[in-house]
Design an enzyme around this catalytic site. Structure first.
Site, PDB file in Angstrom:
ATOM      1  CD  GLU A  80      -3.099  -0.824   2.135  1.00 31.80           C
ATOM      2  OE1 GLU A  80      -4.202  -0.471   1.698  1.00 31.80           O
ATOM      3  OE2 GLU A  80      -2.858  -0.964   3.348  1.00 31.80           O
ATOM      4  CG  HIS A  99      -2.723   2.975   5.847  1.00 31.19           C
ATOM      5  ND1 HIS A  99      -4.080   3.233   5.755  1.00 31.19           N
ATOM      6  CD2 HIS A  99      -2.576   1.637   5.665  1.00 31.19           C
ATOM      7  CE1 HIS A  99      -4.717   2.089   5.502  1.00 31.19           C
ATOM      8  NE2 HIS A  99      -3.828   1.116   5.451  1.00 31.19           N
ATOM      9  CG  HIS A 101      -5.548  -1.683   9.138  1.00 30.54           C
ATOM     10  ND1 HIS A 101      -4.706  -2.743   8.947  1.00 30.54           N
ATOM     11  CD2 HIS A 101      -5.508  -0.943   7.990  1.00 30.54           C
ATOM     12  CE1 HIS A 101      -4.154  -2.661   7.735  1.00 30.54           C
ATOM     13  NE2 HIS A 101      -4.620  -1.574   7.132  1.00 30.54           N
ATOM     14  CG  HIS A 169      -8.399  -0.473   4.372  1.00 29.95           C
ATOM     15  ND1 HIS A 169      -7.809  -0.130   3.176  1.00 29.95           N
ATOM     16  CD2 HIS A 169      -7.377  -0.827   5.181  1.00 29.95           C
ATOM     17  CE1 HIS A 169      -6.495  -0.302   3.257  1.00 29.95           C
ATOM     18  NE2 HIS A 169      -6.210  -0.717   4.467  1.00 29.95           N
TER      19      HIS A 169
HETATM   20 MN    MN Z   1      -4.188  -0.949   5.062  1.00 25.42          MN
END
Ligand code: MN
Length: 238
Positions: A80, A99, A101, A169
């Site tokens: 990603e 980034h 979760h 996500h």
């Molecule tokens: Mn991710």
């Protein structure tokens, strides 16, 4: 011309950022943090494909904004990495990206609810988070930002916000420094917990955009205080 090597102090700071985000429960085996390269605005630094809590200096690699390695390496990149490159391209003001979760944020993304600043610590949320719906950009996917096209669509959804929720996500936060990006990632998760709790009690009075702006300046002006505290518990990094 070859890309000059990054400032070693910046590499170390990025390692520390990885460890802090793990210690603070923002990332686990997954998630990542990057910083714009100090020698080139068209490059960024990001670990190879490793759990953030285990990242070492030797894992930090330089990428261009297309997500290509600046120099060849046997280390495997994160799938990603396009999240980072496309946000740096779209937002010259952004110097660092996280980034994750982180779990408390997930319910907001799947119900279309914005994360809004519930207290002064999360003034960076401003008028609220934005939302990225990957179906609009990619149809049926595994939800991952696997290519530049999805990265561009995510950056477009982020717009001028500092936090974008990614339906089903996770979320991505951006900031004008690495310390502030870590701070925002920690407090986005904290804000989500508090917002969920408050919503049970009744209608929530959030900070106005003006209050959020003032609070952000006050708290993030002191970002080195929590950063030093969070770094202290990590100790020396290799
Ligand atoms: Mn991710």
């Amino acid at each position: 011309m070859a890309l000059a090597p990054p400032d070693p102090a910046l590499v170390e700071k990025l390692v520390i950022a990885n460890r802090i985000l793990y210690n603070q429960g923002v990332v686990d085996g997954f998630g990542h943090v990057s910083v714009r390269h100090n020698q080139s605005p068209d490059h960024f630094l990001l670990s190879c494909n490793r759990a953030p809590g285990l990242v070492r200096r030797a894992d930090i690699l330089a990428y261009d904004l297309d997500g290509n390695l600046a120099e060849a390496s046997d280390l495997r990149p994160y799938l990603e990495r396009f999240i980072h490159g496309e946000i740096y391209r779209a937002r010259p003001d952004v110097m660092a990206v996280v980034h994750s979760h982180s779990p408390s944020v997930i319910p907001f993304g799947v119900t279309g609810q914005r994360l809004r600043p519930i207290f002064h610590m999360s003034g960076f949320l401003g008028s609220g988070s934005s939302l990225f719906e990957i179906r609009d950009a990619g149809g049926a996917t595994d939800l991952l930002i696997r290519n530049a096209g999805l990265g561009r669509a995510l950056a477009a959804s982020l717009g001028q916000h500092s936090c974008v929720l990614m339906r089903g996500h996770g979320s991505t936060v951006v900031a004008p420094s690495l310390e502030r990006a870590v701070y925002r990632a920690v407090y986005a998760e904290e804000n989500a917990k508090l917002q969920l709790g408050a919503a049970v009690l009744g209608p929530v009075e959030f900070l106005t955009p003006e209050e959020a702006e003032l609070a952000m300046a006050a708290t993030e002006g002191q970002v080195m205080r929590p950063w030093e505290l969070w770094s202290e518990s990590i100790g020396a990094v290799d």
